[in-house]
Enzyme design. Structure first.
Site, PDB file in Angstrom:
ATOM      1  N   TYR A 116       0.807  -1.228   0.000  1.00 44.52           N
ATOM      2  CA  TYR A 116       0.000   0.000   0.000  1.00 44.52           C
ATOM      3  C   TYR A 116       0.839   1.277   0.000  1.00 44.52           C
ATOM      4  CZ  TYR A 116      -3.801  -3.161   1.289  1.00 44.52           C
ATOM      5  OH  TYR A 116      -4.722  -4.173   1.310  1.00 44.52           O
ATOM      6  N   ILE A 117       2.097   1.195   0.354  1.00 43.17           N
ATOM      7  CA  ILE A 117       2.904   2.413   0.490  1.00 43.17           C
ATOM      8  C   ILE A 117       3.990   2.434  -0.584  1.00 43.17           C
ATOM      9  CG2 ILE A 117       2.445   2.746   2.937  1.00 43.17           C
ATOM     10  CD1 ILE A 117       5.027   1.349   3.585  1.00 43.17           C
TER      11      ILE A 117
END
Length: 845
Positions: A116-117
């Site tokens: 997600y990052i």
């Protein structure tokens, strides 16, 4: 026999392997996992992550999961260790730009999942950490790829990021330092000047680095949270110590409250953009004492012991942060030199080829290509021969590769090439060569300019976050909440927190409540026999039968005076004495009489300010004394040591000694000083003398924000010395003179007033509470004269205003009188009286 021989051989082999295996393992952990290299300030996992990110770099963000996968080609320890190291570097906001939820070092929140990052190398990292031409390479662990031995780091990265690691029998803890200060210190070192480096933390807070010892082993720093008093019932924690999160800090506060060290209602985490922890105090609890208690009993204050250990020449070495900076700056200077030398070689090659190209076209040597030579080698030889007249002008020999490169030029371009353009190119290259040679000859200036450029490009927003200031040492005993009930059994002679047996209704005695105390307190007690003893608070302690007096003992208390009359057991003579108890050995019995076992104390009183009362002494009716009843005045006695015999009162048997009349204090007022370093009142002659105080006296504090406050004499009060304009003993009739600027009206105002309020520990604003109104100076001098200087150069005006004779005294809420136009260049100060009277106690200027 053969079987026995084999067993012996195996045992010897295993022993030998264990000897080398452990050493190999320890060396591996130290060199490859725990301790950073001095060359680039990185551990292997960090170095491999940065190398992998450089390979992937295209200016766009990459998913952290992909970065981890790329790094696994170089780091043989799995995705978890790589992910943790990557998040740790990303949170430091120096080498890696982040996108998404990367967690929060303040609250301890974890980063989101790697898928997600996103991340990419920062512009700073691309500038200082990579150069393939100056990088030393080695094979990766599987032999398939090349990885850097160390990155060519042109910056003291280890000092900026810090490092922490535990190896086999070895550890390192290098604290992070401020980016701007590192650059400035690097410049000072290059210039041969002294420099100082102190840690700086992302979490802010306050730091006492007086024992930092340049980050070497044995040094220590103390770090505190910034705590402010919102009101008398609420404290706000606005920053936290390094290595502590808001969660762990709150847990430590709750734990201290549960153990009775502090008393609070609740603690709430309101952290968002900035740290904000609200601590609501219990009713009647002092905010100042609670702040001290938070520092003493919770993680609001911690000690950190640095231990700068780095890998130098493949061996761990303990150094100072100053040594680290010097090594890193010298390394940077060498890398800059290598880059310049490489650039110079490339420029000289470029000059050589451009000059060949110019001669090739200008002298029409290219026409050799049109001639019908028998072989290609003869064409090359002919071109080489054509260059013979010009070879002396060149800086190196003409090679076959040079000629082949020239012959690869398309013929159609040959006729369109502009000789003037080649001349301009040569001039530009020559100018560049001259500049590079100048930089090499002046390498220190070049390195200084390099660090100045880093400071200019990347220093914005990296100002110091941790405030450096000395801390006072808080004694836990002085700030501990009295959370324990102490009981006493006078007849049996016991004192303790576990005595709770009440006296029976038909007889005296039993356990009675004495006072509230803390577990850190000492108790002083006196018995009828004349024995004095100081003990630690405990469940049950024996003092001696017939206890006359017991209380919490205050060490170094030279004001509390004990008045005593005792009868000597051997002679029957009675003596009176007055004494202080400032310091004793705990649990030791002190005989306050002449030493006889039959001695008896007839009278004992405890006087906090040395009061000397009058007592009525009644003698035995059977004695031969003419006056069997008389008054005794304790004021006739000097205060002496506790071991003194005392003065004789009577040689006749004493029947009773009873209090008759209260006496006055025989001690002079207590002198108090204000320590403007720690912001504390004290009686130890530290700081500015405020005067001699009686119990009912007050202190006046005038603040730079234009407010005043009356306080009592309690030594546990906390003051922010940086915010104080004036502090002195309060005298109600004294006139205060203040000068302030109204920036909206562009005017200076002056006002004179008396303190008309009596409420303690409340702030009252005597100028308008507005960000556009600023207090300039204030005094309580009887007849103040203000020196005022305005203008510049020849236009400077110097004026002395006799404020005391020209400005009327008004109420403390009055606006005052305008007297000058506002200007930033104005200088002003009070002219002190010639006789030195009313000397200023100002901390303002």
């Amino acid at each position: 026999m053969a079987e026995q021989k084999n067993v012996t051989t195996n045992e010897t082999g295993v022993q030998g392997q264990y000897k080398t295996w452990f050493l190999d393992y320890a060396s591996y952990v130290i060199l490859e996992r725990a301790v950073p290299a001095v060359e680039d300030g990185l551990k292997p996992v960090q170095r491999r992550i940065l190398h992998a990110m450089k390979e992937m770099d295209d200016g766009r963000f990459n998913k952290v999961a992909n970065i981890i996968g790329q790094s696994m080609q170089y780091h043989p320890h799995g995705d978890a260790s790589i992910g943790d190291a990557l998040v740790n570097m990303g949170q430091k906001e120096l080498l890696i730009e982040t996108q998404g939820n990367w967690g929060d070092v303040r609250t301890g929140d974890d980063a989101a999942a790697p898928r997600y990052i996103e991340a990419r190398l920062s512009k700073f990292a691309l500038e200082v950490a990579f150069n393939a031409k100056t990088t030393e390479w080695q094979l990766s662990y599987d032999g398939r790829k090349q990885e850097p031995v160390t990155l060519p780091m042109k910056f003291p990265l280890l000092l900026a990021q810090g490092a922490e690691g535990i190896a086999v029998g070895l550890s390192t803890k290098i604290l992070p330092h401020n980016f701007i200060e590192i650059c400035e210190s690097s410049i000072k070192y290059l210039r041969g000047k002294k420099f100082e480096l102190l840690p700086d933390f992302q979490t802010g807070g306050m730091m006492d680095a007086s024992n930092y010892n340049e980050g070497k082993r044995g040094g220590k720093i103390r770090v505190r949270a910034a705590i402010e008093e919102r009101d008398k019932k609420t404290l706000i924690i606005k920053s936290i110590p390094y290595g502590i999160t808001t969660s762990t800090l709150m847990d430590s506060i709750v734990k201290a409250n549960d153990h009775g060290k502090i008393k609070i209602k609740k603690v709430t985490d309101a952290t968002a953009k900035h740290v904000e922890i609200l601590v609501e105090l219990a009713s009647g609890i002092s905010p100042d004492i609670t702040i001290d208690a938070l520092y003493a009993f919770t993680d609001c204050e911690i000690s950190i012991s640095p231990n700068a250990c780095v890998i130098v020449d493949k061996k761990p070495r303990f150094v100072s942060v100053h040594d680290l900076l010097k090594i890193s700056v010298d390394k940077t200077k060498d890398l800059l030199k290598r880059e310049l030398e490489i650039k110079l070689g490339e420029l000289e090659d470029k000059w050589h080829y451009t000059s060949l190209e110019k001669i090739f076209f200008e002298e029409k040597i290219y026409k050799e290509l049109e001639k019908k030579h028998e072989t290609w080698d003869k064409v090359i030889a002919a071109i080489d021969k054509a260059f013979d007249p010009f070879k002396k002008k060149l800086k190196r020999a003409v090679t076959k590769e040079d000629i082949l490169k020239l012959t690869e030029k398309p013929v159609r371009r040959i006729y369109r090439l502009d000789i003037d353009e080649l001349n301009e190119q040569i001039k530009g290259i020559e100018a560049d060569i001259k500049q590079v040679k100048h930089d090499l000859d002046n390498l220190i200036d070049f390195a200084v300019a390099y660090f100045e450029n880093l400071l200019k490009k990347y220093g914005k927003g990296r100002e110091r976050k941790t405030e450096i200031k000395p801390f006072d040492t808080i004694q836990a005993k002085q700030v501990a909440i009295a959370n324990t009930k102490l009981y006493i059994n006078r007849e049996e002679g016991f004192i303790g927190t576990g005595l709770k047996k009440p006296a029976r209704s038909d007889q005296s005695g039993g356990d009675e409540f004495l006072c509230d105390c803390s577990e850190f307190d000492d108790i002083i007690a006196f018995t009828k026999r004349g024995i004095m003893k100081v003990i630690k608070v405990a469940d049950k302690s024996f003092i001696g039968k017939d206890i006359l007096h017991a209380a919490v003992f205050l060490k170094n208390d030279d004001r509390t005076t004990y008045n005593m009359i005792y009868t000597d057991g051997k002679t029957g003579t009675s003596y009176a004495k007055r004494f202080n108890v400032t310091a004793v050995t705990r649990d030791k019995e002190y005989d306050l009489t002449k030493g006889s076992d039959k001695s008896k104390v007839q009278y004992l009183s405890v006087n906090p300010n040395g009061e000397a009362e009058v007592v009525k002494i009644t003698l035995s009716p059977n004695c031969s004394a003419r006056n069997k009843e008389f008054d005794f005045y304790f004021e006739t006695l000097d205060i002496k040591g506790r071991g003194s015999m005392g003065n004789q009162v009577t040689k006749y048997p004493v029947r009773t000694v009873k209090f008759k009349e209260k006496g006055t204090a025989t001690l002079a007022g207590r002198k108090l000083w204000f320590d403007n370093v720690y912001g504390r009142l004290n009686g130890d002659e530290k700081g500015v003398l405020l005067g001699s105080f009686e119990a009912e006296d007050k202190i006046l504090v005038l603040y730079k924000d234009g407010s005043y406050e009356l306080t009592d004499l309690e030594l546990t009060q906390r003051f922010d010395a940086d915010k104080i304009a004036w502090i002195e003993k309060f005298e109600p009739e004294k006139i205060i003179t203040a000068v302030y600027a109204d920036l909206d009206k562009k005017q200076y105002f002056v006002k004179r007033f008396k303190i008309e309020t009596s409420t303690l520990h409340n702030k009252f604003f005597f100028i308008k509470e507005d960000k556009h109104v600023e207090l300039e100076t204030v005094t309580t001098t009887d007849d103040p004269v203000l020196y005022f200087e305005k203008g510049r150069g020849a236009q400077t005006q110097k004026i002395k205003y006799k404020i005391g004779k020209n400005i009327e005294v008004t109420g403390w809420k009055a606006v005052g009188t305008r007297f000058e136009d506002y200007s930033k260049s104005v200088k002003m100060h009070w002219v002190e009286p010639a006789d030195g009277a009313n000397a200023q106690q100002s901390l303002f200027e």
